[in-house]
Design a protein around this motif. Sequence first.
Motif, PDB file in Angstrom:
ATOM      1  N   THR A  68       0.838  -1.204   0.000  1.00  0.00           N
ATOM      2  CA  THR A  68       0.000   0.000   0.000  1.00  0.00           C
ATOM      3  C   THR A  68       0.870   1.250   0.000  1.00  0.00           C
ATOM      4  OG1 THR A  68      -1.860  -1.107   1.068  1.00  0.00           O
ATOM      5  CG2 THR A  68      -1.741   1.276   1.342  1.00  0.00           C
ATOM      6  N   ASP A 189      -5.913  -1.254  -4.951  1.00  0.00           N
ATOM      7  CA  ASP A 189      -5.330  -1.845  -3.745  1.00  0.00           C
ATOM      8  C   ASP A 189      -6.284  -2.907  -3.211  1.00  0.00           C
ATOM      9  OD1 ASP A 189      -3.862  -2.475  -1.534  1.00  0.00           O
ATOM     10  OD2 ASP A 189      -3.689  -0.415  -0.791  1.00  0.00           O
ATOM     11  N   GLU A 190      -5.953  -4.162  -3.457  1.00  0.00           N
ATOM     12  CA  GLU A 190      -6.783  -5.306  -3.085  1.00  0.00           C
ATOM     13  C   GLU A 190      -8.241  -5.114  -3.530  1.00  0.00           C
ATOM     14  OE1 GLU A 190      -5.900  -7.166   0.591  1.00  0.00           O
ATOM     15  OE2 GLU A 190      -3.996  -6.160   0.817  1.00  0.00           O
TER      16      GLU A 190
HETATM   17 MG    MG Z   1      -2.072  -2.821   2.145  1.00  0.00          MG
END
Ligand code: MG
Length: 263
Positions: A68, A189-190
């Motif tokens: 991240t 992000d994911e």
């Molecule tokens: Mg992360």
Amino acid sequence: MALYRTERRNSVESVATATRGDLMINAEKICKTYDTENEHVVALKDVDFSIARGEMVAVMGPSGCGKTTLLNCLSGLDNIDSGRILLEDTDLTTLSDRQRTDYRARRMGFIFQVYNLLPVLSAVENVELPLLVAGVRPKEARERALAALELVELSKWARHRPAQLSGGQRQRVTVARALVTEPAIIWADEPTGALDSRTANDVMSLMRALNQRDGLTFVIVTHDAGIGDRCDRIVRMEDGAITGEVAHDVFEQSLAVTTRATR
Ligand code: MG
Ligand code: ADP
């Protein structure tokens, strides 16, 4: 569907950059530390990372390894301590906060694991919001938001609020919101972290189609090997560093055409 194609054909800028090595991102030796009261965390250590225009890259690695942080630094959401980041030949570190924000609004889209949709707004209102913020007139913003929802096959759900949509539908709204501004790169992000595997697969198929049809560049942080395998390249991170990468020849659907350790 006018979204994307028209702009790309007319874009002198993209023709100009296409003749220059065609790197979307070129980051060299980036370092990032977090200092809290009782901790000094080195989150990124001398990370080199480059991404070609039109590439779809997965970033994988254990929780806490800096994925991240890498996305936030590369997209200019967060500052780096040292190193250099070129985004389409623009040196991020030379831009003021205001210029960085403008650049992000014009050229980048974001998709996160949690949907970040405003609950009081309908799907189409959520999608048109970044356009209204950018000063696009309401009528045009609405047309473009509806076109983006059509692209993610949610036309029928345009007037529904997030709470009235399934997880997969909500994530497709965030995909529509990320692409409505016609960015050059999408940071995810994911994006499928909260979805069941079948829905995750559908959202991935949608992102892949946008990548292949429009040459949209994607950087996707994921824990899902199935998602990684459908990207052009997997970059592995550990403990704040890139420890290896695998390139896929997706057109041949064969794995590991090249494998190399980057450090
Ligand atoms: Mg992360
Ligand atoms: P990942 O996304 O791979 O799980 P992160 O980039 O979120 O990892 O975090 C990398 C490291 O930096 C972790 O050790 C995390 O605890 C630390 N970290 C992340 N954000 C902050 C912050 N705002 N303040 C202090 N430490 C942080």
